[in-house]
Structures are given as C-alpha cells and as structure tokens.
Design a protein around this motif. Structure first.
Motif, PDB file in Angstrom:
ATOM      1  N   VAL A  50       0.854  -1.194   0.000  1.00  0.00           N
ATOM      2  CA  VAL A  50       0.000   0.000   0.000  1.00  0.00           C
ATOM      3  C   VAL A  50       0.884   1.236   0.000  1.00  0.00           C
ATOM      4  CG1 VAL A  50      -1.737   1.309   1.315  1.00  0.00           C
ATOM      5  CG2 VAL A  50      -1.834  -1.197   1.291  1.00  0.00           C
ATOM      6  N   ARG A  77      -1.532  -1.056  -3.967  1.00  0.00           N
ATOM      7  CA  ARG A  77      -2.780  -0.336  -3.758  1.00  0.00           C
ATOM      8  C   ARG A  77      -2.461   1.079  -3.291  1.00  0.00           C
ATOM      9  NH1 ARG A  77      -5.150  -4.157  -6.391  1.00  0.00           N
ATOM     10  NH2 ARG A  77      -5.695  -6.001  -5.240  1.00  0.00           N
ATOM     11  N   LEU A  79      -3.792   4.485  -1.504  1.00  0.00           N
ATOM     12  CA  LEU A  79      -4.770   5.038  -0.574  1.00  0.00           C
ATOM     13  C   LEU A  79      -4.458   6.515  -0.405  1.00  0.00           C
ATOM     14  CD1 LEU A  79      -7.012   4.825   1.606  1.00  0.00           C
ATOM     15  CD2 LEU A  79      -5.234   4.052   3.202  1.00  0.00           C
ATOM     16  N   ALA A  98      -6.249   5.075  -7.442  1.00  0.00           N
ATOM     17  CA  ALA A  98      -6.412   4.850  -6.005  1.00  0.00           C
ATOM     18  C   ALA A  98      -7.573   3.893  -5.766  1.00  0.00           C
ATOM     19  CB  ALA A  98      -6.679   6.173  -5.282  1.00  0.00           C
ATOM     20  N   THR A  99      -7.476   3.141  -4.681  1.00  0.00           N
ATOM     21  CA  THR A  99      -8.583   2.266  -4.290  1.00  0.00           C
ATOM     22  C   THR A  99      -9.172   2.677  -2.947  1.00  0.00           C
ATOM     23  OG1 THR A  99      -7.005   0.675  -3.397  1.00  0.00           O
ATOM     24  CG2 THR A  99      -7.826   0.269  -5.614  1.00  0.00           C
ATOM     25  N   GLY A 100      -8.656   3.780  -2.399  1.00  0.00           N
ATOM     26  CA  GLY A 100      -9.193   4.262  -1.136  1.00  0.00           C
ATOM     27  C   GLY A 100      -8.977   5.755  -0.975  1.00  0.00           C
ATOM     28  N   ALA A 114      -8.776   1.466   6.770  1.00  0.00           N
ATOM     29  CA  ALA A 114      -8.613   1.826   5.357  1.00  0.00           C
ATOM     30  C   ALA A 114      -7.385   1.124   4.764  1.00  0.00           C
ATOM     31  CB  ALA A 114      -8.502   3.341   5.205  1.00  0.00           C
ATOM     32  N   VAL A 118      -7.858  -1.641   1.693  1.00  0.00           N
ATOM     33  CA  VAL A 118      -7.270  -1.524   0.350  1.00  0.00           C
ATOM     34  C   VAL A 118      -6.250  -2.634   0.115  1.00  0.00           C
ATOM     35  CG1 VAL A 118      -7.769   0.941   0.095  1.00  0.00           C
ATOM     36  CG2 VAL A 118      -5.536   0.223   0.922  1.00  0.00           C
ATOM     37  N   HIS A 119      -5.567  -3.051   1.160  1.00  0.00           N
ATOM     38  CA  HIS A 119      -4.634  -4.173   1.027  1.00  0.00           C
ATOM     39  C   HIS A 119      -5.368  -5.439   0.605  1.00  0.00           C
ATOM     40  CE1 HIS A 119      -2.346  -7.665   2.701  1.00  0.00           C
ATOM     41  NE2 HIS A 119      -1.425  -7.101   1.944  1.00  0.00           N
ATOM     42  N   GLU A 122     -10.132  -4.208  -1.513  1.00  0.00           N
ATOM     43  CA  GLU A 122     -11.440  -3.568  -1.427  1.00  0.00           C
ATOM     44  C   GLU A 122     -11.320  -2.082  -1.729  1.00  0.00           C
ATOM     45  OE1 GLU A 122     -12.855  -4.332   2.540  1.00  0.00           O
ATOM     46  OE2 GLU A 122     -12.547  -6.503   2.315  1.00  0.00           O
ATOM     47  N   VAL A 123     -12.395  -1.516  -2.244  1.00  0.00           N
ATOM     48  CA  VAL A 123     -12.482  -0.065  -2.399  1.00  0.00           C
ATOM     49  C   VAL A 123     -12.889   0.481  -1.042  1.00  0.00           C
ATOM     50  CG1 VAL A 123     -13.765   1.808  -3.493  1.00  0.00           C
ATOM     51  CG2 VAL A 123     -13.053  -0.183  -4.833  1.00  0.00           C
ATOM     52  N   TRP A 124     -12.205   1.521  -0.586  1.00  0.00           N
ATOM     53  CA  TRP A 124     -12.514   2.075   0.730  1.00  0.00           C
ATOM     54  C   TRP A 124     -12.708   3.585   0.617  1.00  0.00           C
ATOM     55  CZ3 TRP A 124     -11.806   5.276   4.746  1.00  0.00           C
ATOM     56  CH2 TRP A 124     -12.339   4.874   5.966  1.00  0.00           C
TER      57      TRP A 124
END
Length: 163
Positions: A50, A77, A79, A98-100, A114, A118-119, A122-124
């Motif tokens: 991340v 990922r 964030l 970005a996923t978060g 968070a 993301v790790h 998942e989208v956060w």
C-alpha cells in the motif's frame, strides 16, 4: 505483514502516521517520502503493498504519484490521505488508480481499517467522502429533474389507466 510507503510533505504528519501504523501488529512502514517523486522512488525500491499518499505535495502530488505507481505495479494499492473534500478530487483519485480515500481528520481506527481494506483489494471510502459523492449525485439528479431530463415521475394511482 502489510508493507506501507507513506508520502506527505509535513514532517509531523509523517511521524505521527508512522507511529500509529507501526503500532499495528500486521502493518509496517517500509518507506516515507515528502514528495510525489520520492513516493514513486520509494515504491520502486520497497515494493510496498500500500502507498498512502497526500494529494497536495511539492512537485508531483499524490494523484500523479498514484497513477505512476499503480501503472508500474498493479499489485500496489494506493490510498489517498488528504484534507480535500471536493467530490471532483475524490473522483480524480480513483481515476488515477487509487482504491481508497480517507480524510486526515479520520480517527486512528478508520485509518488502520482503510489500509487493511485496500490491502485486501477492497475499495474504501471514508464516510465523509461517500457523503460528498452522494451529495453531488443528489444535486445533479435534482438539477436534471428540474430541467426535465430526470427520471419520469409516476402518475398518481387515480390517473393510471385501468387494465
């Protein structure tokens, strides 16, 4: 172990977040950076899981860094950690890879969750970021409806034709 590279242009923020994340048994901060360029270099050197990026840093900011890091290694990922609440920046962050998205005034538990989320892939979104996007969508829908381009409204029951 979740390996994190942290990028923020404020020393105190970097030190505080590093301390918070390092207290977690499943998270380690493997690199820190003060610019987007440094974040990209740290990501290439450290191979983190991340990258935690501030949006506004000297030189290339978090958006450019996220895009470059994720393009180079799709397993990383990104964030975003920021004080910016504008929906257009939230959308831009996700467009950059970005996923978060979490705000800097989040509590410690929210930040840690968070990173973990993301790790896991998942989208956060922080509740505030989700609220900002939902508010924008609501406003767009209202404007569109007023112009006659929104969803059709149903006629009252008494006006519906009988079968």
């Amino acid at each position: 172990m979740i390996r994190v590279v942290l990028a923020d242009d404020h020393d105190l923020v970097r030190l505080g977040i590093t301390a918070v994340l390092s207290e977690q048994p499943d998270i380690s901060v493997c690199g820190v950076a003060a610019t987007g360029e440094d974040a990209v270099a740290q990501a290439h050197e450290q191979s983190p899981d991340v990258v935690l990026l501030d949006l506004t840093m000297p030189g290339a900011g978090g958006l450019a860094a996220a895009a470059e890091i994720v393009a180079a290694d799709h397993a990383v990922r990104a964030l975003i950690l920021t004080g910016h609440t504008e929906p257009e920046l939230i959308r831009a962050a996700f467009a950059a890879g970005a996923t978060g998205y979490v705000f800097k005034d989040a509590d410690v538990g929210q930040l840690v969750e968070a990173v973990r989320a993301v790790h896991r892939g998942e989208v956060w979104l922080s509740p505030e970021a989700a609220g900002a996007l939902a508010g924008e969508l609501r406003d767009r829908t209202r404007r569109s409806t007023r112009r006659g381009h929104g969803p059709r409204r149903r006629a009252p029951r008494e006006q519906l034709p009988k079968p």
